[in-house]
Design a protein around this motif. Structure first.
Motif, PDB file in Angstrom:
ATOM      1  N   VAL A 102       8.149  -9.410  -3.647  1.00 25.75           N
ATOM      2  CA  VAL A 102       6.971 -10.552  -3.158  1.00 25.75           C
ATOM      3  C   VAL A 102       5.479  -9.499  -3.100  1.00 25.75           C
ATOM      4  CG1 VAL A 102       6.119 -12.351  -1.611  1.00 25.75           C
ATOM      5  CG2 VAL A 102       8.254 -12.320  -2.268  1.00 25.75           C
ATOM      6  N   VAL A 103       4.796 -10.336  -3.340  1.00 24.60           N
ATOM      7  CA  VAL A 103       3.027  -9.584  -3.211  1.00 24.60           C
ATOM      8  C   VAL A 103       2.738 -10.578  -1.884  1.00 24.60           C
ATOM      9  CG1 VAL A 103       0.776  -8.523  -3.720  1.00 24.60           C
ATOM     10  CG2 VAL A 103       3.175  -8.659  -5.779  1.00 24.60           C
ATOM     11  N   HIS A 104       3.014  -9.353  -0.890  1.00 25.30           N
ATOM     12  CA  HIS A 104       1.767  -9.434   0.530  1.00 25.30           C
ATOM     13  C   HIS A 104       0.244  -9.346   0.679  1.00 25.30           C
ATOM     14  CE1 HIS A 104       5.832 -11.348   2.253  1.00 25.30           C
ATOM     15  NE2 HIS A 104       5.625 -10.208   1.384  1.00 25.30           N
ATOM     16  N   ALA A 105      -0.328  -9.417   1.491  1.00 26.90           N
ATOM     17  CA  ALA A 105      -1.735  -8.885   1.453  1.00 26.90           C
ATOM     18  C   ALA A 105      -1.872  -7.624   2.202  1.00 26.90           C
ATOM     19  CB  ALA A 105      -1.916  -9.464   3.002  1.00 26.90           C
ATOM     20  N   THR A 106      -0.727  -6.453   1.593  1.00 22.84           N
ATOM     21  CA  THR A 106      -0.843  -4.990   1.481  1.00 22.84           C
ATOM     22  C   THR A 106       0.256  -4.220   0.819  1.00 22.84           C
ATOM     23  OG1 THR A 106      -0.286  -4.564   4.215  1.00 22.84           O
ATOM     24  CG2 THR A 106      -2.905  -5.218   3.698  1.00 22.84           C
ATOM     25  N   HIS A 107       1.227  -5.214   1.082  1.00 19.30           N
ATOM     26  CA  HIS A 107       2.336  -4.554  -0.327  1.00 19.30           C
ATOM     27  C   HIS A 107       2.708  -5.207  -0.441  1.00 19.30           C
ATOM     28  CE1 HIS A 107       3.682  -6.320   3.744  1.00 19.30           C
ATOM     29  NE2 HIS A 107       5.152  -6.596   3.495  1.00 19.30           N
ATOM     30  N   ARG A 108       4.347  -4.893  -0.875  1.00 21.05           N
ATOM     31  CA  ARG A 108       5.366  -5.388  -1.741  1.00 21.05           C
ATOM     32  C   ARG A 108       6.607  -5.638  -0.813  1.00 21.05           C
ATOM     33  NH1 ARG A 108       7.989  -1.426  -2.387  1.00 21.05           N
ATOM     34  NH2 ARG A 108       8.535  -0.314  -3.536  1.00 21.05           N
ATOM     35  N   GLU A 109       6.680  -6.562  -1.038  1.00 23.66           N
ATOM     36  CA  GLU A 109       8.205  -6.909  -0.723  1.00 23.66           C
ATOM     37  C   GLU A 109       9.724  -7.406  -1.888  1.00 23.66           C
ATOM     38  OE1 GLU A 109      11.351 -10.437   1.954  1.00 23.66           O
ATOM     39  OE2 GLU A 109       8.848 -10.410   1.270  1.00 23.66           O
ATOM     40  N   LEU A 110      10.407  -5.623  -1.857  1.00 23.48           N
ATOM     41  CA  LEU A 110      11.411  -6.122  -3.041  1.00 23.48           C
ATOM     42  C   LEU A 110      13.205  -7.414  -2.243  1.00 23.48           C
ATOM     43  CD1 LEU A 110      12.477  -1.873  -2.554  1.00 23.48           C
ATOM     44  CD2 LEU A 110      11.337  -3.256  -4.386  1.00 23.48           C
ATOM     45  N   LEU A 111      12.985  -8.338  -2.884  1.00 22.74           N
ATOM     46  CA  LEU A 111      13.521  -9.278  -2.927  1.00 22.74           C
ATOM     47  C   LEU A 111      15.130  -8.603  -3.798  1.00 22.74           C
ATOM     48  CD1 LEU A 111      11.966 -11.909  -4.517  1.00 22.74           C
ATOM     49  CD2 LEU A 111      11.983 -11.093  -2.374  1.00 22.74           C
ATOM     50  N   ASN A 148      -0.655   9.338  -7.759  1.00 22.81           N
ATOM     51  CA  ASN A 148       0.263  10.547  -7.772  1.00 22.81           C
ATOM     52  C   ASN A 148       0.448  10.911  -6.187  1.00 22.81           C
ATOM     53  OD1 ASN A 148       1.270  11.719 -10.331  1.00 22.81           O
ATOM     54  ND2 ASN A 148      -0.572  12.272 -10.513  1.00 22.81           N
ATOM     55  N   PRO A 149       0.824  11.801  -5.573  1.00 23.11           N
ATOM     56  CA  PRO A 149       1.957  12.709  -6.259  1.00 23.11           C
ATOM     57  C   PRO A 149       2.826  11.985  -6.548  1.00 23.11           C
ATOM     58  CG  PRO A 149       1.789  13.263  -3.741  1.00 23.11           C
ATOM     59  CD  PRO A 149       0.247  11.951  -4.225  1.00 23.11           C
ATOM     60  N   PHE A 150       3.626  10.619  -5.713  1.00 25.98           N
ATOM     61  CA  PHE A 150       4.432  10.279  -6.212  1.00 25.98           C
ATOM     62  C   PHE A 150       4.972   8.892  -5.405  1.00 25.98           C
ATOM     63  CE2 PHE A 150       5.560  12.943  -3.126  1.00 25.98           C
ATOM     64  CZ  PHE A 150       6.302  12.353  -1.892  1.00 25.98           C
ATOM     65  N   TRP A 151       5.556   8.058  -5.461  1.00 26.04           N
ATOM     66  CA  TRP A 151       5.140   6.363  -5.380  1.00 26.04           C
ATOM     67  C   TRP A 151       4.898   5.537  -6.271  1.00 26.04           C
ATOM     68  CZ3 TRP A 151       9.156   4.959  -2.135  1.00 26.04           C
ATOM     69  CH2 TRP A 151       9.831   6.064  -0.862  1.00 26.04           C
ATOM     70  N   HIS A 152       5.736   5.014  -6.840  1.00 30.53           N
ATOM     71  CA  HIS A 152       5.504   3.265  -6.999  1.00 30.53           C
ATOM     72  C   HIS A 152       4.702   3.378  -7.991  1.00 30.53           C
ATOM     73  CE1 HIS A 152       6.882   1.693  -3.291  1.00 30.53           C
ATOM     74  NE2 HIS A 152       5.992   2.136  -2.507  1.00 30.53           N
ATOM     75  N   ALA A 191       5.951  10.953   2.650  1.00 30.16           N
ATOM     76  CA  ALA A 191       6.587  10.305   2.043  1.00 30.16           C
ATOM     77  C   ALA A 191       6.366   8.318   2.215  1.00 30.16           C
ATOM     78  CB  ALA A 191       7.901  10.700   1.527  1.00 30.16           C
ATOM     79  N   HIS A 192       6.581   8.731   3.268  1.00 31.57           N
ATOM     80  CA  HIS A 192       6.466   7.636   3.569  1.00 31.57           C
ATOM     81  C   HIS A 192       4.913   7.170   4.298  1.00 31.57           C
ATOM     82  CE1 HIS A 192      10.662   7.144   4.759  1.00 31.57           C
ATOM     83  NE2 HIS A 192      10.293   7.441   5.730  1.00 31.57           N
ATOM     84  N   LEU A 193       3.717   8.077   4.645  1.00 29.67           N
ATOM     85  CA  LEU A 193       2.418   7.818   4.080  1.00 29.67           C
ATOM     86  C   LEU A 193       2.155   7.193   3.034  1.00 29.67           C
ATOM     87  CD1 LEU A 193       1.192   9.929   7.057  1.00 29.67           C
ATOM     88  CD2 LEU A 193       1.305   7.537   7.211  1.00 29.67           C
ATOM     89  N   GLY A 194       2.394   8.039   1.538  1.00 35.13           N
ATOM     90  CA  GLY A 194       1.852   7.482   0.914  1.00 35.13           C
ATOM     91  C   GLY A 194       2.760   6.502   0.524  1.00 35.13           C
ATOM     92  N   SER A 195       3.450   6.319   0.614  1.00 34.55           N
ATOM     93  CA  SER A 195       4.275   4.825   0.071  1.00 34.55           C
ATOM     94  C   SER A 195       3.721   3.569   0.383  1.00 34.55           C
ATOM     95  CB  SER A 195       5.791   4.793   0.244  1.00 34.55           C
ATOM     96  OG  SER A 195       6.380   3.218   0.614  1.00 34.55           O
ATOM     97  N   ARG A 196       3.117   4.224   1.380  1.00 36.17           N
ATOM     98  CA  ARG A 196       2.119   2.771   2.353  1.00 36.17           C
ATOM     99  C   ARG A 196       0.448   2.612   1.713  1.00 36.17           C
ATOM    100  NH1 ARG A 196      -0.271   4.066   7.834  1.00 36.17           N
ATOM    101  NH2 ARG A 196      -1.334   5.628   6.668  1.00 36.17           N
ATOM    102  N   ASP A 197      -0.214   3.427   1.249  1.00 35.40           N
ATOM    103  CA  ASP A 197      -1.354   3.761   0.448  1.00 35.40           C
ATOM    104  C   ASP A 197      -0.943   3.197  -1.088  1.00 35.40           C
ATOM    105  OD1 ASP A 197      -2.572   4.777   3.227  1.00 35.40           O
ATOM    106  OD2 ASP A 197      -2.039   6.819   2.058  1.00 35.40           O
ATOM    107  N   LYS A 198       0.165   4.038  -1.210  1.00 32.89           N
ATOM    108  CA  LYS A 198       0.203   3.094  -2.946  1.00 32.89           C
ATOM    109  C   LYS A 198       0.333   2.029  -2.994  1.00 32.89           C
ATOM    110  CE  LYS A 198      -0.156   7.489  -4.292  1.00 32.89           C
ATOM    111  NZ  LYS A 198      -0.710   7.746  -2.984  1.00 32.89           N
ATOM    112  N   GLN A 199       0.973   1.451  -2.177  1.00 34.33           N
ATOM    113  CA  GLN A 199       1.187  -0.239  -2.552  1.00 34.33           C
ATOM    114  C   GLN A 199       0.356  -0.785  -2.097  1.00 34.33           C
ATOM    115  OE1 GLN A 199       5.103  -2.208  -0.560  1.00 34.33           O
ATOM    116  NE2 GLN A 199       5.695   0.028  -0.075  1.00 34.33           N
ATOM    117  N   GLU A 200      -0.879  -0.268  -0.957  1.00 31.07           N
ATOM    118  CA  GLU A 200      -2.167  -1.272  -0.802  1.00 31.07           C
ATOM    119  C   GLU A 200      -2.868  -1.550  -2.264  1.00 31.07           C
ATOM    120  OE1 GLU A 200      -4.076   0.624   2.589  1.00 31.07           O
ATOM    121  OE2 GLU A 200      -2.610  -0.051   3.900  1.00 31.07           O
TER     122      GLU A 200
END
Length: 240
Positions: A102-111, A148-152, A191-200
């Protein structure tokens, strides 16, 4: 050792400094091609470089299979993947792990997904023994190097695959062990910061492409999208 079909491994060293390059240079197996990169091009850039190295060598009935370096294989790992492609000619991608989202305002949620039935998914884990038909890459191109460098990067390549008309599956298997994110263990904070930015970034991209419905679900103009469980169970029971 546990792969009973013809295969050829193409290994890219993505600018490592831990002795891996010397180990690769010492390999002597005609089924293995190695390439020593001069810089770390990230996951997306590295996979795109692998696609360049592979070129047109994959047969029409073959697959490109991405395998991260934190997987361990056991007897029987291959047939479940091949069965999915045999049963569904529209399958373009299949991975050992995947989810609807599910895609939210700034991130995606895994079901949550069932752990024992191959299912249609929105995103497939790109390095988890991820099978892709060569025709998919010819249609959509390679990975988005903005990730890059990784995530999503696997989220994006799966969504693009499905938007191009192919199906993507998760194929759970007890014959593959994933040693949880060992590839990125050296940079946990990044890694955690990158995940947030890449999801946005991906949320903006998917919305701009018109792929997100008002309820946050993705749509690909395919009637089975919202009944992935029903489709999977029907196939397992050999019903139309």
């Amino acid at each position: 050792l546990y792969t009973d079909q013809p295969w050829h491994a193409v290994i890219l060293d993505n600018g490592s400094t831990d002795g891996t390059r010397a180990w690769l240079a010492a390999l002597d197996d005609p089924r293995v091609t190695t390439a020593l990169g001069t810089e770390n091009r990230g996951v997306a850039g590295g996979r795109n470089r692998l696609l360049e190295l592979i070129g047109d060598r994959v047969p029409v009935d073959g697959f490109v299979v991405f395998i991260d370096n934190d997987l361990e294989f056991f007897p029987g790992w291959l047939p479940p993947f091949l069965d999915v492609f045999k049963q569904d000619p529209g399958a373009g991608m299949a991975s050992g792990s995947g989810f609807e989202i599910v895609v939210h305002a700034t991130h995606r949620e895994l079901l949550s997904s069932l752990a024992f039935v191959p299912m249609l998914v929105d995103v497939a884990s790109g390095g988890f023994a991820c099978f892709v038909r060569p025709a998919v890459f010819r249609a959509i191109g390679g990975d988005d190097e903005q990730l890059n460098p990784f995530w999503h990067e696997d989220d994006d390549i799966t969504v693009r695959t499905r938007a191009a008309g192919w199906n993507a599956y998760s194929v759970p298997s007890t014959a593959i062990v994933h040693h949880g994110h060992k590839s990125g263990a050296a940079v946990p904070a990044r890694a955690h910061l990158g995940s947030r930015d890449k999801q946005e970034y991906l949320v903006r991209k998917w919305r701009a492409q018109g792929l997100v419905l008002s309820d946050g679900r993705l749509h690909y103009d395919q009637p089975s999208d919202h009944d992935a469980l029903g489709v999977a169970l029907a196939r397992r029971l050999h019903r139309p």
